[in-house]
Design a protein around this motif. Structure first.
Motif, short mmCIF file in Angstrom:
data_model
loop_
_atom_site.label_atom_id
_atom_site.label_comp_id
_atom_site.label_asym_id
_atom_site.label_seq_id
_atom_site.Cartn_x
_atom_site.Cartn_y
_atom_site.Cartn_z
N VAL A 104 -45.61 3.32 -37.85
CA VAL A 104 -46.97 2.76 -38.13
C VAL A 104 -47.85 4.39 -38.88
N MET A 105 -48.55 4.06 -39.85
CA MET A 105 -49.15 4.30 -40.40
C MET A 105 -50.52 3.63 -40.01
N LEU A 106 -51.85 3.92 -40.07
CA LEU A 106 -52.68 3.21 -39.73
C LEU A 106 -53.99 4.46 -40.56
N LYS A 107 -54.29 3.49 -42.00
CA LYS A 107 -55.11 4.78 -42.86
C LYS A 107 -55.83 3.71 -43.12
N ASP A 108 -57.65 4.04 -43.89
CA ASP A 108 -59.32 4.57 -44.12
C ASP A 108 -58.91 2.54 -43.64
N ASN A 109 -58.18 1.63 -44.76
CA ASN A 109 -58.23 0.63 -44.95
C ASN A 109 -58.16 -0.44 -43.57
N HIS A 110 -57.10 0.05 -43.06
CA HIS A 110 -56.32 -0.50 -41.47
C HIS A 110 -57.94 -0.32 -40.45
N VAL A 111 -58.30 0.83 -40.65
CA VAL A 111 -59.49 1.77 -39.80
C VAL A 111 -60.95 0.51 -39.99
#
Length: 296
Positions: A174-181
């Protein structure tokens, strides 16, 4: 690493990758093969030659293509070996035999696979060698910025070259990038939601733009924190501060992404960072030139 450990053993005996090879052939000859008609099906032999220096990679994919077209290949050089070719010269890599129409059917696709895979393996070997010479002891990893339909071969070539493949796909980690946040509302909410679905067996990485974001991600339970687009000096300072704050309290890895190149590698790397992820080992990478010539 023991010599018995071969990267080709990672590939399943049956799998979608073999269908990919079949599709490569179909793409090249969707209808009539007039050139194959002209030469006929007499059994002949050919030699695959390396025309440039580099690390040989892509062998199992080339082998599968030969198998699917009824060809027999004798490999003369082991995958992962560095081929040192003098300017204007060539070095035999393999002998191939079979119906001449199939030799010519498979020729370009075999060469394309070897050329692209060997180019990535060569660049990967060069980057990891420079990193070790500079005293960096951590991980250099390729990114997911791969060619659609060719990812398996590109990731495989990274391994042959000696770098880490990072995550293979969206299901690998799982990689949470700026768009996910931004879409979720906060780093904490995003991490908690991800953990509720992926459980204990999958790592969670969070892309962070500041020390404050990194600390929030670690507090929320992130396994890996990516410090994105920090300056060289700022990166070392942030890494030291973050590790000091959580020493003995939380286990995590620090990653840096973006900006790593061969020409800035020595000044860019710091052992305060556990992982450097980069597309420099595979995006815009040159190829190693090969040819195949019918023996006559």
């Amino acid at each position: 690493m023991a010599s018995s450990l071969k990267y080709s053993n990672l590939l399943p005996a049956s799998g979608e990758w073999k269908n990919d090879i079949r599709r490569y052939l179909s793409e090249d000859v969707p209808a009539f093969d007039v050139g194959g008609f002209v030469v006929g099906d007499e059994v002949k032999s050919a030699t695959v030659n390396a025309k440039q220096s580099g690390v040989l990679a892509g062998v199992p994919f080339a082998q599968e293509l030969a198998d699917q077209t009824g060809l027999v290949i004798e490999w003369l050089i082991e995958e992962g070996a560095y081929i040192d070719v003098a300017s204007g010269s060539k070095i035999p890599v393999a002998h191939v035999s079979g119906p001449v129409n199939n030799l010519l059917l498979a020729e370009r696709t075999i060469l394309n696979i070897l050329s692209r895979a060997s180019g990535i393996a060569t660049k990967s070997r060069r980057v990891i060698t420079l990193a070790r010479e500079a005293g960096y002891t951590g991980i250099i990893a390729g990114t997911r910025k791969t060619t659609p339909g060719f990812r398996l071969i590109e990731k495989y070539a990274m391994l042959v070259g000696g770098v880490d493949t990072h995550r293979y796909d969206l299901s690998s980690m799982v990689m949470l990038k700026d768009n996910h946040v931004w879409a979720t509302g906060s780093i904490t909410k995003a991490v908690h939601a991800a953990r509720s679905a992926c459980g204990f067996s999958t790592k969670i990485e969070v892309e962070c733009q500041s020390e404050a974001e990194a600390n929030e991600a670690i507090e929320a339970g992130a396994d890996i924190v990516m410090l994105d687009n920090f300056t060289n000096e700022g990166l070392v300072t942030a890494a030291d501060n973050i590790k000091s704050k959580w020493l003995g309290k939380k286990n995590f890895l620090l990653e840096c992404s973006g900006g790593l190149r061969e020409d800035n590698l020595r000044s860019y790397l710091t052992n305060a960072i556990d992982i450097y992820s980069t597309s420099t080992v595979h995006q815009g990478t040159g190829v190693v030139d090969f040819n195949m010539k019918i023996d006559h």
